[in-house]
Design an enzyme around this catalytic site. Structure first.
Site, PDB file in Angstrom:
ATOM      1  N   GLY A 178      38.213  14.051  56.318  1.00 18.61           N
ATOM      2  CA  GLY A 178      38.055  14.695  57.613  1.00 18.61           C
ATOM      3  C   GLY A 178      39.044  15.826  57.796  1.00 18.61           C
ATOM      4  N   ALA A 224      35.922  45.526  34.768  1.00 16.91           N
ATOM      5  CA  ALA A 224      36.848  44.437  34.457  1.00 16.91           C
ATOM      6  C   ALA A 224      38.165  44.990  33.910  1.00 16.91           C
ATOM      7  CB  ALA A 224      36.212  43.472  33.471  1.00 16.91           C
TER       8      ALA A 224
END
Length: 517
Positions: A172, A408
């Site tokens: 949670g 890249a």
């Protein structure tokens, strides 16, 4: 009995009551699972005899659902401070034996006090999570406690190192504090993290999944990237935290610690001269290269199981803590993809925040092509990598070993993104793309109309390689500072780092410079 003696006796009784934790039965069951208790975890984390507990006598003040008659020792969390490798560190460890380590108002206040003290002192904070979650009897007070913790995680980000060890359940709202911290360890087979558990998922979506598959250590280390390290035991996590801390300064105003491993900074490595395979598409393990460069051959690799097509980790260069980012030719040819971009960007930003210099090792054919990458947002994720390199003001060294193609090439700490010094091996290929692809595009018609298309394609490919598949054109433009003998890489990089040790950069002012990624 004198009044003073009576008061001292009362103190001892109260201390002993807290030291019992959740009781003998609860502690025994906990230990039978192979888990250390909260106090044992803290005693092992800190240098012997240095741990000093805070708020041991804190109790909850809930009066709902019979809680007024429920005593929870230390309110389910042990907090304090001590020394790790001789330096101050603050820490907390949730005690699952005491009411499941559930988080209520006072439990949270103990944690936030330690966070506040760590921030004031400029010292790292370590959290050890082992909790059943929010104490539902306390309602919104428990939820408020989570929010107060998250706020301090954000305030401390980039100011002091924050490390979390997941040593039991974390579910949670409790998962967000680890998610906001710098480094997360998870213990295999005894810890898990998720927003909603298997039962809720089954009731809402019909999906059937178990705890381990949904949020276990290996799931988060391999798939989600939430966990940076998946280890076999509580002790392995603690030993990892202690080692990791040796690479960091205590706060962002200090330089990283220097640790002399007795390695020669002028050491040459002949093995590097033959590391790159002759075949352009042949793989090699870049970690071999990193360890040959590093002091004592030591590297502390981070997130080794997530996005393994890029390697990140810490080394020492002439005793100085240094971050390394390297394409991994042994996985996906070292292509950059969504996960690799996120992994590297986060690592770069951490190193920059804590004054840790960066070495980038580039051998990258490009960004991974495909609809899944495009639809998944490779553009915005790849942009994080660019943004992080440009933003970083620490010394930045780039070594190009082989392929450095297209976008890249730019993304991997090129001179154009602010690299201070760029070295290339003679085997480096700096180009828009690989020779074969370039020849097919540039000479498409000529190849198609040739009497022998295969031969013509080969000739055009070889011509392109001779012209562009080398480091010398980039060096002639000043984009590469030196083409070096591979065996001499270590002394060249160390020399560059020493020269840049006093680097200072003033970036344009922003309303808030630490934009979340």
């Amino acid at each position: 009995m004198s009044r003073t003696v009576e008061k001292l006796r009362e103190l001892k009784l109260r201390e002993n009551e807290v030291l019992k934790m959740g009781g003998e039965d609860a502690v025994r069951k906990h230990q039978e699972k192979g888990k250390l208790t909260a106090r044992e975890r803290l005693f092992h984390l800190f240098d012997p005899g240095t741990f000093q507990e805070l708020d041991a006598l804190v109790t909850h003040r809930c009066t709902h659902f019979g809680m007024e008659d429920t005593f929870i020792p230390a309110d389910g969390v042990i907090t304090g401070h001590g020394l790790v490798d001789g330096r101050p560190v603050f820490a907390y460890a949730q005690d699952f034996t005491a009411r499941g380590g559930s988080l209520g108002e006072m439990h949270a206040k103990k944690i936030t006090k330690v966070q506040d003290l760590a921030l004031k002192a400029g010292a790292p904070v370590v959290g050890m999570n082992d909790s059943g979650g929010a104490r539902i009897q306390e309602g919104v007070d428990a939820l408020a406690g989570f929010g107060e913790i998250f706020t301090r995680n954000a305030d401390a980000s980039g100011v002091i190192p924050q490390i979390c060890a997941i040593m039991g359940p974390t579910a949670g709202g409790a998962v967000y504090s680890p998610g906001m911290m710098d480094w997360v360890f998870m213990v295999k087979d005894s810890s898990y993290m998720f927003i909603t558990g298997p039962d809720v998922i089954r009731s809402v979506t019909g999906e059937v999944i178990d705890f381990e598959s949904l949020g276990g250590a290996m799931t988060h280390a391999v798939k989600s990237g939430v966990a940076h390290f998946a280890v076999d035991s509580d002790m392995a996590a603690i030993e990892g935290i202690r080692e990791l801390l040796t690479y960091f300064p205590s706060n962002n105003m200090e330089d990283p610690p220097v640790k002399d491993l007795g390695d020669d900074p002028f050491r040459v490595e002949p093995a590097l001269d033959s590391l790159i395979p002759d075949a352009a598409n042949a793989a090699y393990d870049v970690r071999t290269l990193i360890k040959l460069l590093a002091d004592g051959g030591e590297m502390f690799e981070t997130q080794p199981l997530f996005a393994p097509n890029i390697v990140t980790g810490f080394v020492r260069m002439n005793g100085r803590s240094t971050g390394v980012i390297a394409n991994q030719p042994a996985v996906m040819a070292g292509c950059l993809d969504i996960d690799a971009s996120d992994k590297a960007a986060r690592f770069i930003r951490f190193c920059d925040a804590f004054n840790i210099p960066l070495i980038t090792i580039a051998d990258v054919p490009g960004f991974l092509p495909g609809s899944s990458q495009e639809w998944g947002g490779i553009i915005r994720h790849g942009a994080k990598l660019l943004w992080s390199y440009v933003e970083a003001t620490v010394p930045k060294i780039l070594l190009i070993t082989r392929k450095a193609y297209g976008g890249a090439y730019i993304a991997m700490s090129s001179k154009h993104l602010g690299a201070d010094m760029v070295f290339a091996w003679p085997t480096a290929e700096i180009a828009v793309m690989g020779a074969e692809g370039a020849a097919n595009i540039i000479h498409r018609r000529e190849i198609r109309e040739a009497p022998d298309p295969a031969r013509t394609r080969r000739e055009k490919k070889e011509a392109y390689e001779a012209l562009f598949s080398n480091p010398y054109i980039a060096a002639s433009r000043g984009y590469v500072d030196a083409v070096i003998q591979p065996s001499e890489t270590r002394p060249r990089i160390i020399g560059a780092l020493e020269a840049l040790g006093s680097k200072r950069v003033q970036k344009p002012a922003r309303k808030h410079g630490n934009i979340p990624l």
